[in-house]
Scaffold this motif. Sequence first.
Motif, PDB file in Angstrom:
ATOM      1  N   ALA A   1       0.855  -1.174  -0.020  1.00  0.00           N
ATOM      2  CA  ALA A   1      -0.060  -0.038   0.208  1.00  0.00           C
ATOM      3  C   ALA A   1       0.737   1.296   0.132  1.00  0.00           C
ATOM      4  O   ALA A   1       0.593   2.454  -0.669  1.00  0.00           O
ATOM      5  N   MET A   2       2.030   1.175   0.777  1.00  0.00           N
ATOM      6  CA  MET A   2       2.922   2.258   0.805  1.00  0.00           C
ATOM      7  C   MET A   2       3.541   2.745  -0.765  1.00  0.00           C
ATOM      8  O   MET A   2       3.439   3.989  -1.022  1.00  0.00           O
ATOM      9  N   LYS A   3       3.696   1.775  -1.286  1.00  0.00           N
ATOM     10  CA  LYS A   3       4.334   1.800  -2.637  1.00  0.00           C
ATOM     11  C   LYS A   3       3.268   2.292  -3.713  1.00  0.00           C
ATOM     12  O   LYS A   3       3.491   3.169  -4.463  1.00  0.00           O
TER      13      LYS A   3
ATOM     14  N   THR B   1      -2.143   0.720  10.746  1.00  0.00           N
ATOM     15  CA  THR B   1      -1.952   0.960   9.416  1.00  0.00           C
ATOM     16  C   THR B   1      -2.258  -0.142   8.501  1.00  0.00           C
ATOM     17  O   THR B   1      -2.252   0.025   7.259  1.00  0.00           O
ATOM     18  N   GLU B   2      -2.279  -1.268   8.955  1.00  0.00           N
ATOM     19  CA  GLU B   2      -2.653  -2.410   8.317  1.00  0.00           C
ATOM     20  C   GLU B   2      -4.112  -2.063   7.834  1.00  0.00           C
ATOM     21  O   GLU B   2      -4.419  -2.529   6.668  1.00  0.00           O
TER      22      GLU B   2
ATOM     23  N   THR C   1       6.828  10.184   2.601  1.00  0.00           N
ATOM     24  CA  THR C   1       7.166   8.950   2.504  1.00  0.00           C
ATOM     25  C   THR C   1       5.957   8.131   2.226  1.00  0.00           C
ATOM     26  O   THR C   1       4.884   8.444   2.729  1.00  0.00           O
ATOM     27  N   GLY C   2       6.075   6.761   2.076  1.00  0.00           N
ATOM     28  CA  GLY C   2       5.053   6.109   1.773  1.00  0.00           C
ATOM     29  C   GLY C   2       4.254   5.827   3.127  1.00  0.00           C
ATOM     30  O   GLY C   2       3.303   5.458   3.203  1.00  0.00           O
ATOM     31  N   LEU C   3       5.124   5.690   4.007  1.00  0.00           N
ATOM     32  CA  LEU C   3       4.424   5.288   5.619  1.00  0.00           C
ATOM     33  C   LEU C   3       3.846   6.696   6.061  1.00  0.00           C
ATOM     34  O   LEU C   3       2.808   6.731   6.621  1.00  0.00           O
ATOM     35  N   GLU C   4       4.516   7.959   5.698  1.00  0.00           N
ATOM     36  CA  GLU C   4       3.631   9.077   6.173  1.00  0.00           C
ATOM     37  C   GLU C   4       2.226   8.976   5.549  1.00  0.00           C
ATOM     38  O   GLU C   4       1.218   9.631   6.153  1.00  0.00           O
ATOM     39  N   LEU C   5       2.335   8.673   4.145  1.00  0.00           N
ATOM     40  CA  LEU C   5       0.986   8.906   3.516  1.00  0.00           C
ATOM     41  C   LEU C   5       0.314   7.708   3.853  1.00  0.00           C
ATOM     42  O   LEU C   5      -1.119   8.196   4.151  1.00  0.00           O
ATOM     43  N   LEU C   6       0.618   6.555   4.110  1.00  0.00           N
ATOM     44  CA  LEU C   6      -0.404   5.686   4.986  1.00  0.00           C
ATOM     45  C   LEU C   6      -0.907   6.300   6.216  1.00  0.00           C
ATOM     46  O   LEU C   6      -2.037   6.003   6.533  1.00  0.00           O
ATOM     47  N   GLU C   7      -0.201   6.779   6.848  1.00  0.00           N
ATOM     48  CA  GLU C   7      -0.556   7.180   8.263  1.00  0.00           C
ATOM     49  C   GLU C   7      -1.673   8.457   8.108  1.00  0.00           C
ATOM     50  O   GLU C   7      -2.445   8.420   8.858  1.00  0.00           O
ATOM     51  N   LYS C   8      -1.445   9.046   7.363  1.00  0.00           N
ATOM     52  CA  LYS C   8      -2.397  10.276   6.896  1.00  0.00           C
ATOM     53  C   LYS C   8      -3.681   9.816   6.568  1.00  0.00           C
ATOM     54  O   LYS C   8      -4.775  10.323   7.016  1.00  0.00           O
TER      55      LYS C   8
END
Length: 297
Positions: free
Chosen positions: A213-215, A264-265, A241-248
């Motif tokens: 999902a991050m990618k 996040t999952e 980053t991908g993680l930051e986008l996922l967390e948002k």
Amino acid sequence: MDNIDMKQIQWFPGHMAKTRRLIASNLSLVDAVVEIVDARTPLSSQNPEMDKMTRNKPRAVLLNKCDLADEKTTQLWINYFRSCGKEAIAIDCKSGKGIKSIISSIKNTVLKELMEKRQRSGMSTSAVRLMIVGIPNVGKSSLINKLAGSKRTKVEDRPGVTRTKQWVKLDNNTELLDMPGVLWPKFEDQDVAVRLAFTGAISDDILDIETLAMKLLVYLANEYPDSLKERYKIEFTSEDTGLELLEKVGKKRGMMISGGEINTERAAITILDEFRSGKLGRITLESPPQKEQLCQE
């Protein structure tokens, strides 16, 4: 694709090796091979071994799920395949777009010489036999059911569900040979594997869903930023980053667990599901090769 680390993807169930043998042994029974690809990943969802497996049989390419893909890019892909000597048609099995014209288009293009030869020899009523091939979950069974006007084959939203070949008679003039979905033994290019994973062609059971999902989020942020902002109502920059986008996304959707931590999952599963169902808009994951690049031999 980006610098997010992800475990190398390989997926080649045993029954797929059998499919390769089935294709080779049944070629003599058909007049042409029709390969279905995903319009969002037309090249990545083409088995690179298909040319070798189908040898010199006439070929057509159906770009399925075109209603989920970027319309302008789909047209570029159609032009590309035709420049490589393969008839290409954009279709969507769910809406029925393009379905009615498939058989006539194939008869008038890749099988034109055969049809004219049969007409001259008084064999115009002989049935045309088409082998339907493609990677898992690309829509082969759905296509055949649409063409047949009834549920002739088992359709499931799980990769690799069709295990054996099956003949389907459309009418007295057309018969289809549905083959099981087949991938290839090794992904030399992991970007190809990731694109297939994005669309669900590779089983989620073997993937790191959060990293995937991050990618996808990084790709969307670069190529379809407006779609990403509109769907999730988030703001981001090229530095995220991908993680930051996922967390948002997770935070915006209220996907929280104890202690104020973001789930996040759950966010990752939602993002992939919404991309695959078209809720993020019409998105294509790759563009046709440049003119200087040769077509597949």
